[in-house]
Design an enzyme around this catalytic site. Structure first.
Site, PDB file in Angstrom:
ATOM      1  N   SER A  62       0.822  -1.256   0.121  1.00  0.00           N
ATOM      2  CA  SER A  62       0.017   0.015   0.030  1.00  0.00           C
ATOM      3  C   SER A  62       0.887   1.396  -0.056  1.00  0.00           C
ATOM      4  CB  SER A  62      -0.703  -0.059   1.241  1.00  0.00           C
ATOM      5  OG  SER A  62      -1.403   1.198   1.500  1.00  0.00           O
ATOM      6  N   THR A  63       0.054   2.343  -0.642  1.00  0.00           N
ATOM      7  CA  THR A  63       0.950   3.569  -0.546  1.00  0.00           C
ATOM      8  C   THR A  63       1.186   4.321   0.850  1.00  0.00           C
ATOM      9  OG1 THR A  63      -0.954   4.947  -1.207  1.00  0.00           O
ATOM     10  CG2 THR A  63       0.408   4.086  -2.985  1.00  0.00           C
TER      11      THR A  63
END
EC number: 4.2.1.182
Lengths: 137, 386
Positions: A62-63
């Site tokens: 995930s970012t």
């Protein structure tokens, strides 16, 4: 020994090498409050990444991982510098917002550097500096 | 990557630390993806708003920035209704942090409208052929596919960097040659809920570019649901629907993977929902037309379960009578947030949704069960069929 690399995030720092052949998802693999790798399935499980020159192929996941790196930095638990074979956006952005030197495009044998070897990452000059005999052969 | 003299100056820090960091982010991404240069953008949309997703670290980073955005910029949903958060049982600590995040974004000159459907609020925010830097996955899909603008799937920090500089690296979906279909999806049935179709197809195509050939004709709300679901169950940023959206650039049909989707497969997304304790609609945020449809379906009924309808504040405020009709049944119209990014969802055990996107995210992000039904089935479940 000096090797050429590509600068992703600027700065110069040194520390003991911590090396893994596995990608790292900072969200989930690393506890932002302790700097420890907490995913039992990861090669670095139970190790602290604080102050190390973290050498790994690249990031994943995930970012939000970018913000985990920033949180580590704010708590003084971030790696001193990072070296990737090929950086991807999550680790790249995390390193930039946290002012952690990050370089990539290094030869693959960088993953054979012995743990604990003192490594200097000079992102400004696009160089990684290693002592002789620091690589497993 | 080639930089202009002005861009070089920003990178050297001649206009401050914030712009230096923003440029470093853009240049790093440009290098990673092989961009030749930066391109000017018309607008930005910034994810990383909910305190639930970015935490103290995100708040600290945004608070440390000092500057103003260079283009019109809008936010993604926050973790709560910014006014009615107490009704959502949000705790005080969370609310305080969330409001600090909003305030930090406000100081950067970003419009404080927290929505995944910015295109429903401002038509001028993106037009066909515009380069933009959007980061909400469903908004990215809508902008690329329905509006015909050009954006990559930006992360929160990169969209913010693009907003501050007014530019983004020219790669990926900013280039025509990357906008060709990779899959042709033949849909051999009339589609009723496009969220179900999207949930199914996103899992098949991953990060591909599907071209749908179908006999039913989706409207804009349907396209919104279709794209959002594919962006969540896969990572689709661009799709086409033959004779409905823009035409794709010239492509080689024989290079595409051909997939047939039938009624049975679409129905497999639907689920039993006997024990749901909350029904939530509006993922992505409801349009005015959807709010009116919901008000009509609720007419003369009372809800027996929690029923949330998520939308943007601007849309809710533009239709006070519709909101009143909905809320008179006991349902709530919730603004600024959604069921996925709000911690309020976590106190339930089983949520029913008509959104393929919510279906993909709720179990992991909220730790509760999710089931899919049509809009009508959702309303029936919330009102006990009354």
């Amino acid at each position: 020994m000096e090797i050429k690399c590509h600068r992703v995030s600027g700065g110069c720092a040194g520390g003991p090498a911590l090396v893994t052949r596995e990608r790292i998802s900072f969200l989930g693999n690393v506890n932002p409050e302790t700097g420890m790798v907490v995913d039992p399935s990861h090669e670095l499980y139970g190790r602290s990444i604080a102050g190390a020159v973290l050498i790994f192929p690249g990031g994943k996941g995930s970012t939000v991982g970018s913000y985990v790196i920033y949180q580590l930095r704010k708590r003084g638990l971030a790696p001193a510098a990072m070296i990737n074979l090929r950086s991807e956006p999550i680790v790249a952005v995390g390193a930039i917002i946290s002012d952690i030197p990050l370089v990539d495009r290094v030869p693959e044998w960088i993953l054979d550097v012995k743990d604990g070897t003192w490594v200097v990452v000079d992102a400004g000059r696009e160089l990684v500096v290693l002592p002789d005999g620091s690589v497993h052969v | 990557m080639h930089l202009t003299r002005d861009e070089e100056r920003l990178l050297q820090g001649e206009r401050g630390d914030t712009l230096r960091r923003a440029m470093e982010i853009l240049v790093a991404l440009g290098d990673i993806y092989g961009a030749e240069r930066l391109v000017e953008i018309k607008s930005a949309q910034i994810a990383g708003v909910s305190y639930k997703t970015i935490g103290d670290a995100g708040l600290e980073w945004i608070s440390d920035l000092d500057g103003r955005v260079a283009v019109p910029s809008i936010l993604n949903p926050a973790g709560m209704d910014l006014l009615r958060w107490r009704e959502m049982s949000i705790d005080e600590d969370f609310a305080r942090k969330q409001l600090e995040i909003i305030d930090a974004y406000r100081k950067l000159g970003i419009m404080i409208e927290c929505t995944c459907t910015p295109y429903l609020l401002y038509e001028s925010i993106a037009s066909r052929g515009d380069h933009i830097a959007w980061s909400e996955s469903s908004a990215v899909s809508y902008a690329n596919s329905v509006i015909g603008a050009m954006t990559n799937r930006e992360g929160g920090p990169s969209a913010l960097a693009a907003a501050l500089v007014g530019k983004t690296p020219l790669y990926g979906y900013h280039l025509e040659e990357n906008r060709v279909p990779t899959h042709v999806i033949s849909v051999e049935t009339d589609v009723r809920e496009y969220g179900a179709l999207g949930f199914l197809v996103g899992r098949i195509v991953g990060d591909g570019v599907p071209l749908f050939v179908m006999r039913s004709r989706p409207d804009r709300d349907d396209l919104k649901a279709l794209g959002a679901a594919m962006a969540a169950s896969g990572s689709v940023a661009l799709y086409y629907v033959k004779d409905v959206t823009q035409e794709p650039p010239q492509y080689e049909p024989s290079a595409c993977e051909h997939i047939v989707v039938d009624e049975e497969e679409i129905m497999s997304v639907y689920d039993s929902h006997a024990d749901v304790d909350i029904v939530a609609l509006g993922c992505p945020h409801c349009s005015l037309h959807e709010l009116e449809r919901i008000a009509d379906l609720l007419e003369g009924r009372r809800v027996s379960k929690e029923l949330w309808i998520c939308t943007s504040r601007r849309i809710a405020e533009s239709a006070p009578e519709t909101v009143r009709r909905i809320e008179s049944t006991g349902a709530r119209v919730i603004c600024d947030t959604c069921m996925v990014v709000s911690p309020a969802s976590e106190r339930f055990s089983h949520m029913m949704v008509n959104s393929g996107k919510a279906l993909a995210y709720i179990p992991g992000m909220c730790g509760i069960k999710a089931s899919f039904g049509s809009l009508e089935e959702c309303i029936d479940a919330a009102t006990g069929g009354s």
